[in-house]
Every structure is written in structure tokens, then in C-alpha cells.
Design a protein around this motif. Structure first.
Motif, short mmCIF file in Angstrom:
data_model
loop_
_atom_site.label_atom_id
_atom_site.label_comp_id
_atom_site.label_asym_id
_atom_site.label_seq_id
_atom_site.Cartn_x
_atom_site.Cartn_y
_atom_site.Cartn_z
N GLU A 126 0.85 -1.10 -0.07
CA GLU A 126 0.03 0.01 0.04
C GLU A 126 0.73 1.28 -0.12
OE1 GLU A 126 -3.36 -0.08 -0.53
OE2 GLU A 126 -3.10 -2.10 -0.59
N VAL A 127 2.10 1.08 0.85
CA VAL A 127 2.94 2.35 0.70
C VAL A 127 3.60 2.47 -0.61
CG1 VAL A 127 4.84 3.21 1.92
CG2 VAL A 127 3.29 2.17 3.39
N LEU A 128 4.01 1.59 -1.13
CA LEU A 128 4.50 1.48 -2.52
C LEU A 128 3.39 2.11 -3.49
CD1 LEU A 128 6.59 -1.77 -2.39
CD2 LEU A 128 7.40 0.50 -2.50
N LYS A 129 2.21 1.58 -3.42
CA LYS A 129 1.10 2.09 -4.44
C LYS A 129 1.04 3.59 -4.20
CE LYS A 129 -1.62 -2.17 -4.17
NZ LYS A 129 -2.65 -2.73 -3.49
N SER A 130 0.92 4.13 -2.96
CA SER A 130 0.66 5.40 -2.70
C SER A 130 1.88 6.46 -3.18
CB SER A 130 0.60 5.70 -1.14
OG SER A 130 1.72 5.82 -0.65
N LYS A 302 -5.31 -6.19 7.98
CA LYS A 302 -4.94 -5.46 9.05
C LYS A 302 -3.55 -4.62 8.61
CE LYS A 302 -3.36 -6.06 13.74
NZ LYS A 302 -3.29 -7.00 14.70
N GLY A 303 -2.89 -5.01 7.72
CA GLY A 303 -1.70 -4.47 7.15
C GLY A 303 -2.43 -3.21 6.12
N VAL A 304 -3.38 -3.46 5.48
CA VAL A 304 -3.83 -2.81 4.51
C VAL A 304 -4.58 -1.48 5.14
CG1 VAL A 304 -5.73 -2.41 2.62
CG2 VAL A 304 -4.24 -4.23 2.85
N GLU A 305 -5.39 -1.66 6.22
CA GLU A 305 -5.82 -0.76 6.95
C GLU A 305 -5.00 0.39 7.73
OE1 GLU A 305 -9.15 0.15 6.88
OE2 GLU A 305 -9.30 -1.21 5.22
N PHE A 306 -4.10 -0.27 8.22
CA PHE A 306 -2.76 0.47 8.92
C PHE A 306 -2.46 1.27 7.92
CE2 PHE A 306 1.14 1.69 10.06
CZ PHE A 306 1.34 1.90 11.16
N ALA A 307 -2.00 0.97 6.73
CA ALA A 307 -1.33 1.74 5.77
C ALA A 307 -2.04 2.95 5.39
CB ALA A 307 -1.02 0.82 4.55
N LYS A 308 -3.71 2.47 5.25
CA LYS A 308 -4.58 3.74 4.87
C LYS A 308 -4.60 4.88 6.22
CE LYS A 308 -8.22 1.34 2.57
NZ LYS A 308 -9.29 0.39 2.96
N LYS A 309 -4.45 4.46 7.13
CA LYS A 309 -4.35 5.51 8.23
C LYS A 309 -2.93 5.93 8.57
CE LYS A 309 -5.33 5.25 13.42
NZ LYS A 309 -4.15 5.32 14.06
N TRP A 310 -2.01 5.33 8.32
CA TRP A 310 -0.66 5.78 8.36
C TRP A 310 -0.44 7.08 7.18
CZ3 TRP A 310 3.68 6.22 5.34
CH2 TRP A 310 5.16 6.46 6.18
N LEU A 311 -0.93 6.38 6.06
CA LEU A 311 -0.72 7.49 5.02
C LEU A 311 -1.41 8.85 5.18
CD1 LEU A 311 -0.88 4.60 2.39
CD2 LEU A 311 1.22 6.27 2.59
#
Ligand code: LMR
Length: 315
Positions: A126-130, A302-311
Motif C-alpha cells: 500500500e505504501v508503494l502504491k501511494s 490489518k496491514g492494508v487498513e494500517f497503511a491507509k491510516k498511516w498514509l
């Protein structure tokens, strides 16, 4: 190597210093201030691999021109903890490191050891996609230690050399998501059903076996460093054009069971090229695969949801 001064990072860096192809450059980064000292130490080993060490704000410098990034950074579990219990601390470490990779070496193959791998790899995607640089062929979860352990335990069971054993391990890298396909091992028919179950459970709990044996001093470091180095060296071979190199890895690879799934991937000049089908499995193994699907989906989410919040909080 990001997390190069830690329990996994140091032996991993040593194995790479001793085994990378001549002319390679090995770059070490860790928040520990003595990381340049680890690089100095390694630089005295007479191989044709140039080592440099970075710490503090020098992460971007450490990542300049990297083709392969191996990440063992983060905290290890203590007795009584699951890998998932590490998520809250390790997730933001991974998000930050991977964002730096995206910005400095967007084409690098990123190999994540940091637990919980089932979640940190989808998070990294997710971070790489962003950052607009995600290529599923260049992102790997390192699950190879499950293969090493299976080889060791099966060789002992069958009373034969480790060199003669190949055990596929699919699924994920945690508890019941670790699925060794013992039916693929030559000599499988000599092992009773009860022993197959016991061996499978031992492989699934092997990380915990080390955590308990180390009694609060961390988890597997030396065997994990061996697995991480074996894995990274195979990625390097693929990038250098060597044909037919493969290893089990947790990737976004089109599995019907789960979006991210550990399976055998063949390495090439652009990362992993294709997934090898694991073929027919036993009824017991199929029940393990079916049982792992929902756990993997929860871990991935869990990883995807965390990434959304972190981003959203870290623009
Ligand atoms: C392992 O399999 O040994 C590692 O994932 C570390 C751990 O916490 O089990």
C-alpha cells in the motif's frame, strides 16, 4: 540491509559480505549509532564486496542505487507473544522504511523479514502504491526460514542428509498459515499420519520454539539470517540473469486462496517472474490450506487498513 545492526541484521550482513558476487556493494542502515562500526568490522573480511554503514538521518544515503533491500528491522517477540502482537510497533517502522525505498530506489526488490510478515508485506504494498511505484514482482515476504526448518526436521525424521530434502512450504509465515507440504517429500509414505501431523505442528510452532528457548532474549536470529541471506542471494542471482532460481516467498501472486500467499516463485531480471503451481496435495494439507484462508485475509486486511491510516497521518 535495513536493521543491519540487530540480531538478524549483523549475521545476515556477514553472510552477504561473504557471498555476494564480486563487485557488489553492501549498504548497512540501522538506527543504532554503531552501524558504521559494523560496516568497518565487515570491511576487514577479504571479499570483493564494498561495505558502507549509515545511521540516523542517513537512510536515503544508505538506499542510493540499491537493487535489493532486505529488511529485518523492528522488534522481536517475547515468550507468550504471537507475531501479530508485534504489529503495532513494527508496522510504522516498515511504513517509514518502505516509503524511503519508494523515493530513493523505486525499482529495488524489497525483501521483508519484519514480523508479522503476513501483514507487513501487504502494508508495504500500500505504501508503494501511494508513491506510484508498486510492482508486485519486486516485493517479497521472506518465509524461507519455514523451508529451512522443514528441511532440517524432515531430514532428521527420515535419517537422511539435509542436502537431499526439499520441502515446499506455502501459505503465510505465522502459526497455522504455515503449511508444509510434506506429501511432496521423497520418503513421505514411510511416515505415519500421526508423525506427519506432529511434524507439521512443529514446523508451524518452530518460531515459538526458539522464542521460548531464548526465554525473553528474542526470537530466531541466526537461522533467520541464514534464511534471509539465502533468499536475498537468490534474488540477486535472478537479477543477474541466472535461469531457474526459485524459492518460497510470500508475494501477491494470484493465488486462489489469498491475495498474498507464500508459494514458489522463479526469480528473473525484474524480480519474481512467475509462480510455480504446487500441484496436488493430501487431504490433510488441503484442510490446512482451507483453514488458513480466513486468517490470511484478516492479517492482510490489518496491514492494508494500517497503511491507509498511516498514509493519511504521514503525508
Ligand atoms: C521465526 O519464524 O523464527 C520468526 O518469524 C521470528 C518469530 O517471532 O517467530
Amino acid at each position: 540491509v535495513l536493521g543491519a545492526a540487530g540480531g538478524i541484521g549483523q549475521p545476515l550482513s556477514m553472510i552477504l559480505k561473504n557471498n555476494l558476487p564480486a563487485g557488489s556493494k553492501l549498504s548497512l542502515y540501522d538506527v543504532a549509532p554503531f552501524t558504521p562500526g559494523v560496516a568497518t568490522d565487515l570491511s576487514h573480511i577479504p571479499t570483493d564486496v564494498e561495505v558502507s554503514g549509515f545511521t540516523g538521518d542517513d537512510l536515503p544515503k544508505a538506499l542510493e542505487c540499491c537493487d535489493v533491500v532486505v529488511i529485518p528491522a523492528g522488534v522481536a517477540r517475547k515468550p507468550g507473544m504471537t507475531r501479530d502482537d508485534l504489529f503495532n510497533i513494527n508496522a510504522s517502522i516498515i511504513a517509514n522504511l518502505v516509503r524511503n525505498c519508494a523515493r530513493v530506489c523505486p525499482k529495488a526488490c524489497i525483501c521483508i523479514i519484519t514480523n508479522p510478515v503476513n501483514s507487513t508485506v501487504p502494508l508495504a504494498a500500500e505504501v508503494l502504491k501511494s508513491e506510484g511505484v508498486y510492482d508486485k514482482h519486486r516485493l517479497f515476504g521472506v518465509s524461507a526460514l519455514d523451508v529451512l526448518r522443514s528441511e532440517t526436521f524432515l531430514a532428521a525424521e527420515l535419517g537422511i542428509s539435509n542436502q537431499r530434502i526439499l520441502v515446499p512450504v506455502i501459505g503465510g509465515h505465522s502459526g497455522t498459515t504455515i503449511i508444509p507440504l510434506l506429501s511432496k517429500v521423497i520418503g513421505y509414505e514411510q511416515i505415519s499420519e500421526d508423525r506427519i501431523k506432529a511434524l507439521t505442528e512443529r514446523i508451524q510452532n518452530a518460531g515459538t520454539e526458539v522464542v521460548e528457548a531464548k526465554a525473553g532474549a528474542g526470537s530466531a536470529t541466526l537461522s533467520m539470517a541464514t534464511a534471509g541471506a539465502r533468499f536475498a542471494l537468490k534474488v540477486v542471482k535472478g537479477l543477474m540473469g541466472e535461469p531457474g532460481v526459485n524459492e518460497y516467498s510470500y508475494v501477491e501472486g494470484g493465488s486462489k486462496v489469498s491475495s498474498f500467499f507464500a508459494q514458489s516463485v522463479v526469480f528473473g531480471v525484474n524480480g519474481w517472474e512467475r509462480v510455480l503451481d504446487y500441484g496436488k496435495v493430501s487431504a490433510y494439507e488441503q484442510s490446512l490450506i482451507d483453514g488458513a484462508a480466513s486468517q490470511l485475509a484478516t492479517n492482510i486486511n490489518k496491514g492494508v487498513e494500517f497503511a491507509k491510516k498511516w498514509l493519511s497521518e504521514n503525508k
